[in-house]
Design a protein around this motif. Structure first.
Motif, mmCIF file in Angstrom:
data_model
loop_
_atom_site.group_PDB
_atom_site.id
_atom_site.type_symbol
_atom_site.label_atom_id
_atom_site.label_comp_id
_atom_site.label_asym_id
_atom_site.label_seq_id
_atom_site.Cartn_x
_atom_site.Cartn_y
_atom_site.Cartn_z
ATOM 1 N N ALA A 32 0.853 -1.202 0.000
ATOM 2 C CA ALA A 32 0.000 0.000 0.000
ATOM 3 C C ALA A 32 0.883 1.244 0.000
ATOM 4 O O ALA A 32 0.456 2.332 -0.390
ATOM 5 C CB ALA A 32 -0.912 -0.008 1.219
ATOM 6 N N ASN A 94 4.852 14.235 -6.782
ATOM 7 C CA ASN A 94 3.980 13.161 -6.265
ATOM 8 C C ASN A 94 2.522 13.532 -6.543
ATOM 9 O O ASN A 94 2.240 14.609 -7.067
ATOM 10 C CB ASN A 94 4.215 12.949 -4.757
ATOM 11 C CG ASN A 94 4.124 14.243 -3.979
ATOM 12 O OD1 ASN A 94 3.266 15.073 -4.239
ATOM 13 N ND2 ASN A 94 5.016 14.426 -3.025
ATOM 14 N N ALA A 95 1.621 12.658 -6.153
ATOM 15 C CA ALA A 95 0.200 12.931 -6.417
ATOM 16 C C ALA A 95 -0.296 14.120 -5.601
ATOM 17 O O ALA A 95 -1.025 14.982 -6.105
ATOM 18 C CB ALA A 95 -0.625 11.685 -6.101
ATOM 19 N N HIS A 123 -8.171 9.206 0.645
ATOM 20 C CA HIS A 123 -6.898 9.471 1.317
ATOM 21 C C HIS A 123 -6.886 10.961 1.695
ATOM 22 O O HIS A 123 -7.427 11.792 0.962
ATOM 23 C CB HIS A 123 -5.779 9.144 0.331
ATOM 24 C CG HIS A 123 -4.388 9.192 0.891
ATOM 25 N ND1 HIS A 123 -3.723 10.364 1.132
ATOM 26 C CD2 HIS A 123 -3.538 8.197 1.243
ATOM 27 C CE1 HIS A 123 -2.513 10.099 1.601
ATOM 28 N NE2 HIS A 123 -2.383 8.784 1.680
ATOM 29 N N ALA A 125 -4.769 13.071 1.244
ATOM 30 C CA ALA A 125 -4.227 13.911 0.170
ATOM 31 C C ALA A 125 -5.336 14.517 -0.686
ATOM 32 O O ALA A 125 -5.215 15.637 -1.180
ATOM 33 C CB ALA A 125 -3.301 13.076 -0.717
ATOM 34 N N ASN A 177 -7.463 3.141 -0.329
ATOM 35 C CA ASN A 177 -6.269 2.410 0.099
ATOM 36 C C ASN A 177 -6.493 1.763 1.461
ATOM 37 O O ASN A 177 -5.692 0.946 1.892
ATOM 38 C CB ASN A 177 -5.022 3.309 0.109
ATOM 39 C CG ASN A 177 -5.055 4.321 1.216
ATOM 40 O OD1 ASN A 177 -6.130 4.675 1.691
ATOM 41 N ND2 ASN A 177 -3.896 4.798 1.631
ATOM 42 N N ASP A 202 -8.418 10.423 -7.758
ATOM 43 C CA ASP A 202 -7.176 9.931 -7.184
ATOM 44 C C ASP A 202 -7.033 8.467 -7.609
ATOM 45 O O ASP A 202 -7.772 7.596 -7.158
ATOM 46 C CB ASP A 202 -7.256 10.059 -5.658
ATOM 47 C CG ASP A 202 -6.074 9.395 -4.955
ATOM 48 O OD1 ASP A 202 -5.261 8.732 -5.616
ATOM 49 O OD2 ASP A 202 -5.993 9.542 -3.717
ATOM 50 N N VAL A 204 -4.194 6.690 -7.288
ATOM 51 C CA VAL A 204 -2.959 6.150 -6.698
ATOM 52 C C VAL A 204 -3.107 4.690 -6.273
ATOM 53 O O VAL A 204 -2.258 3.859 -6.577
ATOM 54 C CB VAL A 204 -2.507 7.018 -5.497
ATOM 55 C CG1 VAL A 204 -1.303 6.392 -4.797
ATOM 56 C CG2 VAL A 204 -2.166 8.429 -5.958
ATOM 57 N N HIS A 205 -4.168 4.390 -5.591
ATOM 58 C CA HIS A 205 -4.296 3.006 -5.111
ATOM 59 C C HIS A 205 -4.841 2.060 -6.188
ATOM 60 O O HIS A 205 -4.552 0.867 -6.183
ATOM 61 C CB HIS A 205 -5.204 2.959 -3.877
ATOM 62 C CG HIS A 205 -5.185 1.612 -3.217
ATOM 63 N ND1 HIS A 205 -4.090 1.138 -2.536
ATOM 64 C CD2 HIS A 205 -6.107 0.612 -3.185
ATOM 65 C CE1 HIS A 205 -4.341 -0.084 -2.093
ATOM 66 N NE2 HIS A 205 -5.550 -0.433 -2.477
ATOM 67 N N SER A 225 0.679 8.104 -8.595
ATOM 68 C CA SER A 225 2.065 8.087 -8.111
ATOM 69 C C SER A 225 2.843 6.993 -8.832
ATOM 70 O O SER A 225 2.367 5.858 -8.927
ATOM 71 C CB SER A 225 2.110 7.769 -6.619
ATOM 72 O OG SER A 225 1.262 8.622 -5.917
ATOM 73 N N TYR A 227 5.544 5.436 -7.816
ATOM 74 C CA TYR A 227 6.090 4.377 -6.955
ATOM 75 C C TYR A 227 5.082 3.292 -6.630
ATOM 76 O O TYR A 227 5.436 2.274 -6.059
ATOM 77 C CB TYR A 227 6.689 4.978 -5.674
ATOM 78 C CG TYR A 227 5.720 5.699 -4.773
ATOM 79 C CD1 TYR A 227 5.487 7.061 -4.921
ATOM 80 C CD2 TYR A 227 5.053 5.033 -3.761
ATOM 81 C CE1 TYR A 227 4.601 7.733 -4.092
ATOM 82 C CE2 TYR A 227 4.167 5.700 -2.929
ATOM 83 C CZ TYR A 227 3.952 7.052 -3.100
ATOM 84 O OH TYR A 227 3.060 7.707 -2.288
ATOM 85 N N LYS A 228 3.819 3.481 -7.010
ATOM 86 C CA LYS A 228 2.840 2.408 -6.825
ATOM 87 C C LYS A 228 2.818 1.463 -8.024
ATOM 88 O O LYS A 228 2.297 0.371 -7.952
ATOM 89 C CB LYS A 228 1.429 2.998 -6.646
ATOM 90 C CG LYS A 228 1.298 3.972 -5.501
ATOM 91 C CD LYS A 228 1.152 3.269 -4.171
ATOM 92 C CE LYS A 228 1.069 4.288 -3.059
ATOM 93 N NZ LYS A 228 0.152 3.946 -2.008
HETATM 94 C C1 LIG Z 1 -4.966 6.453 -2.223
HETATM 95 C C2 LIG Z 1 -3.815 7.387 -2.095
HETATM 96 N N1 LIG Z 1 -3.962 8.651 -2.530
HETATM 97 C C3 LIG Z 1 -2.953 9.542 -2.455
HETATM 98 C C4 LIG Z 1 -1.742 9.198 -1.906
HETATM 99 C C5 LIG Z 1 -0.652 10.225 -1.870
HETATM 100 O O1 LIG Z 1 0.235 9.975 -2.931
HETATM 101 P P1 LIG Z 1 1.647 10.702 -3.011
HETATM 102 O O2 LIG Z 1 2.498 10.121 -1.930
HETATM 103 O O3 LIG Z 1 2.187 10.398 -4.372
HETATM 104 O O4 LIG Z 1 1.437 12.153 -2.801
HETATM 105 C C6 LIG Z 1 -1.539 7.894 -1.432
HETATM 106 C C7 LIG Z 1 -0.260 7.508 -0.850
HETATM 107 O O5 LIG Z 1 -0.060 6.477 -0.272
HETATM 108 C C8 LIG Z 1 -2.607 6.965 -1.526
HETATM 109 O O6 LIG Z 1 -2.481 5.705 -1.106
#
Ligand SMILES: Cc1ncc(COP(=O)(O)O)c(C=O)c1O
Length: 305
Positions: A32, A94-95, A123, A125, A177, A202, A204-205, A225, A227-228
């Motif tokens: 994760a 990053n995101a 998240h 973020a 996530n 978003d 990312v996950h 992101s 790195y995922k």
């Molecule tokens: C679902 C989700 N959204 C956003 C983020 C934030 O991403 P970033 O670290 O690239 O800013 C994460 C980071 O783990 C995440 O899991």
């Protein structure tokens, strides 16, 4: 003859990830928080640093190669999310920093649409960044999760009582996530667009698990992101050209006010973009690169250790 069970080639997959290959019985369950990178990605990063660690936009070979690599990376990431073209892809830290950059610009365009819908399952973020717009006069509307025996989920039909002609944007995740719950974001987009609101996703996950198709979803903005998805620590944003080009994003005076440049403040880590390109580029042979296979193979590898 009974059908032989298909055996997942875990050793062969592990061998492609130096951090797993050299770690004995190390079991990496923290996916994760990101994925390990395959040797091909590592090679692309080191090749960039070794051969052309220079600024882009210069009139000499190494700099032109950086420009060409960024162009290829935009095209590869555009294919990864099924965008209309590489110009809809911006690279950066990053995101979260992309959500912040876009939300700051959205905050300057609220006018009569001052309401931003954020979800309970997102998240931080994709929540805190929008909450910060309250200082710019935004009103935050919460999309509450439904809970049941199968956990918490976001039901797009619940948006109908929240969406009005005052809604500027719906910010939500494609998959949480915390629980892995997938959100029907195409339905979210359909409902939001029906009242003239935009949709910010978003991914990312979601990105390491399922293919993304921004055309089919019909969203307006999407962040992810690297790195995922087996790339280094970096982020990218896909923005519908027409939407982002209307926004007053921050940029230096010499940067064109069109995507992708208008979202790329300053210099970013080009070597990580080279890694991202290697992670998602479509290779000539489908045996070498098949996105879904890769994602599920590496995921299984990481989970099994
Ligand atoms: C679902 C989700 N959204 C956003 C983020 C934030 O991403 P970033 O670290 O690239 O800013 C994460 C980071 O783990 C995440 O899991």
């Amino acid at each position: 003859m009974p059908e032989q069970p298909r055996i997942f080639p875990v050793d062969a997959v592990r061998r492609q990830f130096p951090a797993l290959d050299q770690a004995g019985r190390f079991v990496f369950f923290d996916n994760a928080a990101g994925a390990q990178i395959p040797a091909t990605v590592l090679e692309a990063v080191t090749d960039h640093l070794r051969m052309r660690n220079v600024q882009r936009g210069g009139p000499y070979r190494q700099s032109r190669e950086v420009d060409a690599m960024i162009g290829r990376a935009r095209d590869s990431v555009a294919a990864f999310v099924n965008a209309r073209g590489g110009d809809e892809i911006a690279f950066g830290l990053n995101a979260t920093s992309f959500i912040r950059a876009i939300s700051l610009a959205v905050g300057q365009t609220l006018a009569s649409r001052r309401e931003i819908i954020v979800s309970e399952l997102d998240h931080e973020a994709n929540v805190a960044t929008w909450l910060a717009l309250e200082r710019a006069g935004a009103r935050i509307v919460w999309w509450r999760a439904r809970t049941g025996a199968d956990g918490a989920r976001l039901e797009p039909a619940d948006l109908d009582s929240l969406l009005t002609e005052r809604t500027r944007l719906v910010a939500c995740t494609m998959a949480t996530n915390a629980t892995g719950t997938i959100v029907d974001v195409a339905d979210v987009a359909r409902r939001a667009h029906a009242v003239g609101a935009e949709v910010f996703l978003d991914a990312v996950h979601y990105a390491p698990h399922r293919p993304i198709d921004v055309k089919a979803i019909d969203c307006d903005y999407l962040v992810c992101s690297g790195y995922k998805v087996f790339a280094p620590h970096m982020g990218f944003a896909w923005c519908r050209r027409e939407a982002i080009n209307r926004l007053p994003t921050f940029r230096e005076a010499f940067i064109p006010d069109v995507t992708p440049d208008k979202l790329e403040a300053g210099t970013y880590a080009y070597e990580n973009v080279a890694g991202m390109e290697a992670a998602v580029a479509r290779r000539p042979s489908p045996q070498v690169w098949r996105r879904a296979t890769w994602a599920s193979a590496a995921d299984t590898c990481i989970h099994r250790g």
